[in-house]
Design a protein around this motif. Structure first.
Motif, PDB file in Angstrom:
ATOM      1  N   LEU A 157       9.143  -0.323  24.233  1.00 14.31           N
ATOM      2  CA  LEU A 157       9.177   1.120  24.046  1.00 14.31           C
ATOM      3  C   LEU A 157      10.048   1.482  22.842  1.00 14.31           C
ATOM      4  CD1 LEU A 157       8.268   3.868  24.925  1.00 14.31           C
ATOM      5  CD2 LEU A 157      10.116   3.902  26.604  1.00 14.31           C
ATOM      6  N   GLU A 158      11.173   0.806  22.691  1.00 15.63           N
ATOM      7  CA  GLU A 158      12.048   1.063  21.539  1.00 15.63           C
ATOM      8  C   GLU A 158      11.333   0.721  20.228  1.00 15.63           C
ATOM      9  OE1 GLU A 158      16.190  -0.637  19.629  1.00 15.63           O
ATOM     10  OE2 GLU A 158      16.012  -0.599  21.817  1.00 15.63           O
ATOM     11  N   ASP A 159      10.678  -0.425  20.204  1.00 15.09           N
ATOM     12  CA  ASP A 159       9.923  -0.835  19.022  1.00 15.09           C
ATOM     13  C   ASP A 159       8.783   0.151  18.757  1.00 15.09           C
ATOM     14  OD1 ASP A 159       9.151  -2.638  16.898  1.00 15.09           O
ATOM     15  OD2 ASP A 159       7.555  -3.382  18.211  1.00 15.09           O
ATOM     16  N   ALA A 160       8.117   0.600  19.802  1.00 13.07           N
ATOM     17  CA  ALA A 160       7.019   1.560  19.655  1.00 13.07           C
ATOM     18  C   ALA A 160       7.515   2.863  19.037  1.00 13.07           C
ATOM     19  CB  ALA A 160       6.369   1.820  21.014  1.00 13.07           C
ATOM     20  N   MET A 161       8.666   3.331  19.457  1.00 13.65           N
ATOM     21  CA  MET A 161       9.205   4.570  18.895  1.00 13.65           C
ATOM     22  C   MET A 161       9.570   4.375  17.426  1.00 13.65           C
ATOM     23  SD  MET A 161       9.783   7.736  19.214  1.00 13.65           S
ATOM     24  CE  MET A 161       9.808   8.198  20.931  1.00 13.65           C
ATOM     25  N   GLU A 162      10.164   3.234  17.089  1.00 13.57           N
ATOM     26  CA  GLU A 162      10.487   2.956  15.688  1.00 13.57           C
ATOM     27  C   GLU A 162       9.226   2.884  14.834  1.00 13.57           C
ATOM     28  OE1 GLU A 162      12.859  -0.596  15.593  1.00 13.57           O
ATOM     29  OE2 GLU A 162      14.542   0.370  16.609  1.00 13.57           O
ATOM     30  N   MET A 163       8.194   2.243  15.372  1.00  6.76           N
ATOM     31  CA  MET A 163       6.931   2.136  14.643  1.00  6.76           C
ATOM     32  C   MET A 163       6.268   3.505  14.495  1.00  6.76           C
ATOM     33  SD  MET A 163       6.777  -0.936  13.674  1.00  6.76           S
ATOM     34  CE  MET A 163       5.104  -1.037  13.092  1.00  6.76           C
ATOM     35  N   ALA A 164       6.388   4.343  15.519  1.00 11.35           N
ATOM     36  CA  ALA A 164       5.826   5.696  15.459  1.00 11.35           C
ATOM     37  C   ALA A 164       6.518   6.509  14.367  1.00 11.35           C
ATOM     38  CB  ALA A 164       5.952   6.379  16.818  1.00 11.35           C
ATOM     39  N   VAL A 165       7.832   6.398  14.283  1.00 16.61           N
ATOM     40  CA  VAL A 165       8.585   7.110  13.247  1.00 16.61           C
ATOM     41  C   VAL A 165       8.147   6.616  11.870  1.00 16.61           C
ATOM     42  CG1 VAL A 165      10.889   7.420  12.237  1.00 16.61           C
ATOM     43  CG2 VAL A 165      10.557   7.683  14.704  1.00 16.61           C
ATOM     44  N   ASP A 166       8.049   5.304  11.698  1.00 20.44           N
ATOM     45  CA  ASP A 166       7.639   4.727  10.425  1.00 20.44           C
ATOM     46  C   ASP A 166       6.225   5.164  10.054  1.00 20.44           C
ATOM     47  OD1 ASP A 166       8.246   2.681   8.226  1.00 20.44           O
ATOM     48  OD2 ASP A 166       6.334   1.946   9.023  1.00 20.44           O
ATOM     49  N   CYS A 167       5.326   5.141  11.012  1.00 23.91           N
ATOM     50  CA  CYS A 167       3.937   5.532  10.792  1.00 23.91           C
ATOM     51  C   CYS A 167       3.846   7.006  10.396  1.00 23.91           C
ATOM     52  CB  CYS A 167       3.144   5.260  12.073  1.00 23.91           C
ATOM     53  SG  CYS A 167       1.383   5.551  11.944  1.00 23.91           S
ATOM     54  N   LEU A 168       4.538   7.861  11.113  1.00 21.88           N
ATOM     55  CA  LEU A 168       4.547   9.291  10.816  1.00 21.88           C
ATOM     56  C   LEU A 168       5.130   9.545   9.427  1.00 21.88           C
ATOM     57  CD1 LEU A 168       4.119  12.240  11.647  1.00 21.88           C
ATOM     58  CD2 LEU A 168       6.362  12.151  12.786  1.00 21.88           C
ATOM     59  N   ALA A 169       6.255   8.918   9.133  1.00 21.83           N
ATOM     60  CA  ALA A 169       6.891   9.093   7.830  1.00 21.83           C
ATOM     61  C   ALA A 169       5.961   8.639   6.707  1.00 21.83           C
ATOM     62  CB  ALA A 169       8.210   8.330   7.763  1.00 21.83           C
ATOM     63  N   GLY A 170       5.334   7.493   6.878  1.00 16.91           N
ATOM     64  CA  GLY A 170       4.432   6.965   5.858  1.00 16.91           C
ATOM     65  C   GLY A 170       3.238   7.878   5.618  1.00 16.91           C
ATOM     66  N   TYR A 171       2.669   8.394   6.694  1.00 18.71           N
ATOM     67  CA  TYR A 171       1.513   9.283   6.568  1.00 18.71           C
ATOM     68  C   TYR A 171       1.891  10.567   5.831  1.00 18.71           C
ATOM     69  CZ  TYR A 171      -2.467  12.189   7.792  1.00 18.71           C
ATOM     70  OH  TYR A 171      -3.554  13.021   7.726  1.00 18.71           O
ATOM     71  N   LEU A 172       2.963  11.208   6.268  1.00 22.27           N
ATOM     72  CA  LEU A 172       3.375  12.469   5.655  1.00 22.27           C
ATOM     73  C   LEU A 172       3.836  12.263   4.210  1.00 22.27           C
ATOM     74  CD1 LEU A 172       5.211  14.108   8.680  1.00 22.27           C
ATOM     75  CD2 LEU A 172       2.882  14.549   7.866  1.00 22.27           C
ATOM     76  N   TYR A 173       4.503  11.160   3.945  1.00 19.00           N
ATOM     77  CA  TYR A 173       4.945  10.827   2.588  1.00 19.00           C
ATOM     78  C   TYR A 173       3.735  10.673   1.664  1.00 19.00           C
ATOM     79  CZ  TYR A 173       7.197   8.144  -1.178  1.00 19.00           C
ATOM     80  OH  TYR A 173       7.656   7.695  -2.395  1.00 19.00           O
ATOM     81  N   ASP A 174       2.711   9.943   2.134  1.00 12.81           N
ATOM     82  CA  ASP A 174       1.504   9.766   1.331  1.00 12.81           C
ATOM     83  C   ASP A 174       0.793  11.090   1.092  1.00 12.81           C
ATOM     84  OD1 ASP A 174       1.880   7.062   0.993  1.00 12.81           O
ATOM     85  OD2 ASP A 174       0.468   6.464   2.565  1.00 12.81           O
ATOM     86  N   CYS A 175       0.738  11.942   2.118  1.00 13.99           N
ATOM     87  CA  CYS A 175       0.124  13.262   1.947  1.00 13.99           C
ATOM     88  C   CYS A 175       0.819  14.040   0.830  1.00 13.99           C
ATOM     89  CB  CYS A 175       0.189  14.073   3.245  1.00 13.99           C
ATOM     90  SG  CYS A 175      -1.003  13.573   4.496  1.00 13.99           S
ATOM     91  N   LYS A 176       2.139  14.020   0.850  1.00 19.51           N
ATOM     92  CA  LYS A 176       2.896  14.752  -0.172  1.00 19.51           C
ATOM     93  C   LYS A 176       2.666  14.152  -1.556  1.00 19.51           C
ATOM     94  CE  LYS A 176       6.455  16.596   2.846  1.00 19.51           C
ATOM     95  NZ  LYS A 176       7.846  16.616   3.238  1.00 19.51           N
ATOM     96  N   LYS A 177       2.679  12.830  -1.660  1.00 17.66           N
ATOM     97  CA  LYS A 177       2.472  12.165  -2.947  1.00 17.66           C
ATOM     98  C   LYS A 177       1.095  12.447  -3.520  1.00 17.66           C
ATOM     99  CE  LYS A 177       3.256   7.928  -3.842  1.00 17.66           C
ATOM    100  NZ  LYS A 177       3.433   6.476  -3.842  1.00 17.66           N
ATOM    101  N   GLU A 178       0.083  12.510  -2.655  1.00 14.28           N
ATOM    102  CA  GLU A 178      -1.298  12.708  -3.086  1.00 14.28           C
ATOM    103  C   GLU A 178      -1.716  14.178  -3.087  1.00 14.28           C
ATOM    104  OE1 GLU A 178      -3.104  10.137  -4.247  1.00 14.28           O
ATOM    105  OE2 GLU A 178      -1.372   8.857  -3.863  1.00 14.28           O
ATOM    106  N   ASN A 179      -0.757  15.075  -2.816  1.00 17.13           N
ATOM    107  CA  ASN A 179      -1.032  16.514  -2.726  1.00 17.13           C
ATOM    108  C   ASN A 179      -2.138  16.842  -1.730  1.00 17.13           C
ATOM    109  OD1 ASN A 179       0.944  17.409  -4.599  1.00 17.13           O
ATOM    110  ND2 ASN A 179      -0.376  16.692  -6.252  1.00 17.13           N
ATOM    111  N   GLU A 180      -2.152  16.086  -0.630  1.00 10.80           N
ATOM    112  CA  GLU A 180      -3.106  16.321   0.465  1.00 10.80           C
ATOM    113  C   GLU A 180      -2.508  17.360   1.405  1.00 10.80           C
ATOM    114  OE1 GLU A 180      -6.117  14.772   1.029  1.00 10.80           O
ATOM    115  OE2 GLU A 180      -5.951  13.668  -0.856  1.00 10.80           O
ATOM    116  N   PRO A 181      -3.359  18.132   2.075  1.00 13.32           N
ATOM    117  CA  PRO A 181      -2.821  19.089   3.044  1.00 13.32           C
ATOM    118  C   PRO A 181      -2.172  18.361   4.221  1.00 13.32           C
ATOM    119  CG  PRO A 181      -5.220  19.035   3.138  1.00 13.32           C
ATOM    120  CD  PRO A 181      -4.812  18.179   1.973  1.00 13.32           C
TER     121      PRO A 181
END
Length: 141
Positions: A33-57
């Motif tokens: 569960l701890e690893d899952a939460m860390e992976m969820a944070v990383d996944c969310l951060a990566g997705y939102l970061y890419d959206c911002k970099k690519e000027n995606e909504p």
């Protein structure tokens, strides 16, 4: 700025699968569960970061109590029963996370022959840029 999205954590035989309904069912997993939460944070951060970099909504986050995930989980698990799951909010400061994990430079010390160093300096070659380009090419190969 803190970004907060609901995620569906499904208990699997050997860990957790995590899905973000608001992000086109973006998925990741973790062994505990701890690893899952860390992976969820990383996944969310990566997705939102890419959206911002690519000027995606950037999709709007749903309220946790308005989510209905049963139909989609039935599709994912097809003929298998839906595992036990819970919905939890996952939060991350994307800018801070990116500085630490995506943009942070690491200093490396390396050795090259003196003749190669002299030739590269004479041509004004940027060692850091050249090493990065070579590593990226090697990783894609």
């Amino acid at each position: 700025m803190l970004s907060v999205y609901p995620a569906c954590f499904c208990k699997e035989e050997n860990g957790y699968s995590i899905f973000f309904p608001d992000l086109n069912w973006l998925a990741t997993c973790g062994d505990t569960l701890e690893d899952a939460m860390e992976m969820a944070v990383d996944c969310l951060a990566g997705y939102l970061y890419d959206c911002k970099k690519e000027n995606e909504p950037i999709p709007t986050a749903s309220e946790m109590n308005t989510l209905s995930v049963e139909a989609q989980l039935k599709e994912f698990y097809e003929d298998s029963p839906i595992p036990s799951y819970f919905i939890n909010m996952v939060s991350v400061d994307v800018e801070a996370y990116a500085k630490e994990h995506f943009e942070k430079s690491v200093k490396k010390t390396l050795s090259i022959p003196a003749w190669l160093n002299k030739a590269a300096l004479e041509q004004g070659i940027n060692f850091s840029q050249t090493l990065q380009e070579a590593l990226l090419a090697k990783l894609r190969a």
